[in-house]
Design an enzyme around this catalytic site. Structure first.
Site, short mmCIF file in Angstrom:
data_model
loop_
_atom_site.label_atom_id
_atom_site.label_comp_id
_atom_site.label_asym_id
_atom_site.label_seq_id
_atom_site.Cartn_x
_atom_site.Cartn_y
_atom_site.Cartn_z
N PRO A 11 0.79 -1.23 0.00
CA PRO A 11 0.00 0.00 0.00
C PRO A 11 0.82 1.28 0.00
O PRO A 11 1.85 1.38 0.66
CB PRO A 11 -0.82 -0.12 1.29
CG PRO A 11 -0.17 -1.19 2.09
CD PRO A 11 0.51 -2.10 1.14
N TYR A 24 11.60 8.64 0.54
CA TYR A 24 11.53 7.58 -0.48
C TYR A 24 12.17 7.94 -1.82
O TYR A 24 12.21 7.11 -2.73
CB TYR A 24 10.06 7.17 -0.68
CG TYR A 24 9.43 6.64 0.58
CD1 TYR A 24 9.86 5.45 1.14
CD2 TYR A 24 8.42 7.35 1.23
CE1 TYR A 24 9.29 4.96 2.31
CE2 TYR A 24 7.84 6.86 2.40
CZ TYR A 24 8.29 5.68 2.94
OH TYR A 24 7.74 5.19 4.10
N ASN A 75 8.14 -5.77 -1.55
CA ASN A 75 8.11 -4.67 -0.59
C ASN A 75 6.68 -4.59 -0.10
O ASN A 75 5.82 -3.97 -0.75
CB ASN A 75 8.55 -3.35 -1.22
CG ASN A 75 8.58 -2.22 -0.20
OD1 ASN A 75 8.08 -2.38 0.92
ND2 ASN A 75 9.16 -1.09 -0.58
N ALA A 78 3.56 -1.12 4.58
CA ALA A 78 3.14 -1.19 5.99
C ALA A 78 2.70 -2.60 6.40
O ALA A 78 2.79 -2.96 7.59
CB ALA A 78 2.02 -0.19 6.25
N HIS A 101 13.06 -2.93 1.34
CA HIS A 101 12.53 -1.67 1.88
C HIS A 101 13.36 -0.52 1.36
O HIS A 101 14.60 -0.58 1.44
CB HIS A 101 12.51 -1.68 3.41
CG HIS A 101 11.63 -2.75 3.94
ND1 HIS A 101 10.26 -2.68 3.84
CD2 HIS A 101 11.92 -3.96 4.47
CE1 HIS A 101 9.74 -3.79 4.33
NE2 HIS A 101 10.73 -4.59 4.71
O1 CA2 Z 1 10.88 1.70 3.21
C1 CA2 Z 1 10.00 1.01 2.66
O2 CA2 Z 1 10.09 0.59 1.52
C2 CA2 Z 1 8.70 0.73 3.42
O3 CA2 Z 1 8.28 -0.59 3.10
C3 CA2 Z 1 7.70 1.75 2.91
C4 CA2 Z 1 6.35 1.70 3.64
C5 CA2 Z 1 6.55 1.74 5.15
O4 CA2 Z 1 5.30 1.57 5.80
C6 CA2 Z 1 7.52 0.68 5.62
O5 CA2 Z 1 7.69 0.78 7.01
C7 CA2 Z 1 8.86 0.82 4.92
C8 CA2 Z 1 5.48 2.90 3.23
C9 CA2 Z 1 5.25 2.97 1.76
C10 CA2 Z 1 4.60 4.28 1.47
O6 CA2 Z 1 5.15 4.77 0.28
C11 CA2 Z 1 5.02 6.09 0.00
C12 CA2 Z 1 5.82 6.60 -0.99
C13 CA2 Z 1 5.76 7.92 -1.31
C14 CA2 Z 1 4.88 8.75 -0.65
C15 CA2 Z 1 4.08 8.25 0.35
C16 CA2 Z 1 4.14 6.91 0.68
#
Ligand code: CA2
Length: 145
Positions: A11, A24, A75, A78, A101
């Protein structure tokens, strides 16, 4: 032998490159898809990237991978930290599983330090930005050789 690799994304990763670049980065999921396809062609691997904002959507792809893919790069976003259901689905997949991640989850909030998926993953990459996906693909080629 099937040389298809599923690259599964959980997600909010559809927002990659569009929000929170300080965490990110600026690359989008389309950029990741393109880079993985190009590297996959060099490595003799076919890549198929999917993203879902729904737990069941990810689980359905993992089930599909059982007879459609040789390996999974995932990946779970969450769901990494919450989903026993995704862990159970991965435990029903026989090939290599690599967890990626983008951010260094260990440098972030403590709730991101635990991963259910790591109980199944053959390797974990965190904190290498989107480069983690291509690094995982190189490792996948080694594991499938
Ligand atoms: O670091 C990662 O790849 C995570 O899997 C990303 C997840 C987070 O909940 C994990 O703890 C670590 C969040 C993905 C959300 O991606 C976004 C990207 C750009 C803007 C907003 C959200």
């Amino acid at each position: 032998m099937n040389r298809r690799i599923y690259i599964l994304n959980g997600p909010n990763l559809n927002l990659l490159g569009k929000r929170q670049p300080e965490i990110y980065g600026h690359d989008t999921l389309a950029d990741v898809e393109r880079d993985c396809a190009a590297l996959g062609a060099e490595l003799g691997l076919e890549t198929a990237l999917f993203q879902s904002n729904h737990e069941g959507g990810i689980i359905d792809r993992i089930h599909e991978a059982r007879d459609q893919a040789a390996g999974i790069i995932i990946n779970p976003a969450a769901y990494t930290h919450t989903s026993v259901a995704i862990l159970d689905a991965l435990n029903a997949f026989d090939g290599p599983v690599l967890e990626v991640h983008i951010s260094n989850v260990h440098k972030r909030e403590s709730f991101r330090h635990h991963s259910y998926v790591s109980l199944r993953a053959d390797g974990v990459i965190a904190g290498f930005g989107v480069q983690g996906y291509t690094l995982a693909l190189r490792r996948m080629a080694t594991l499938l050789a």
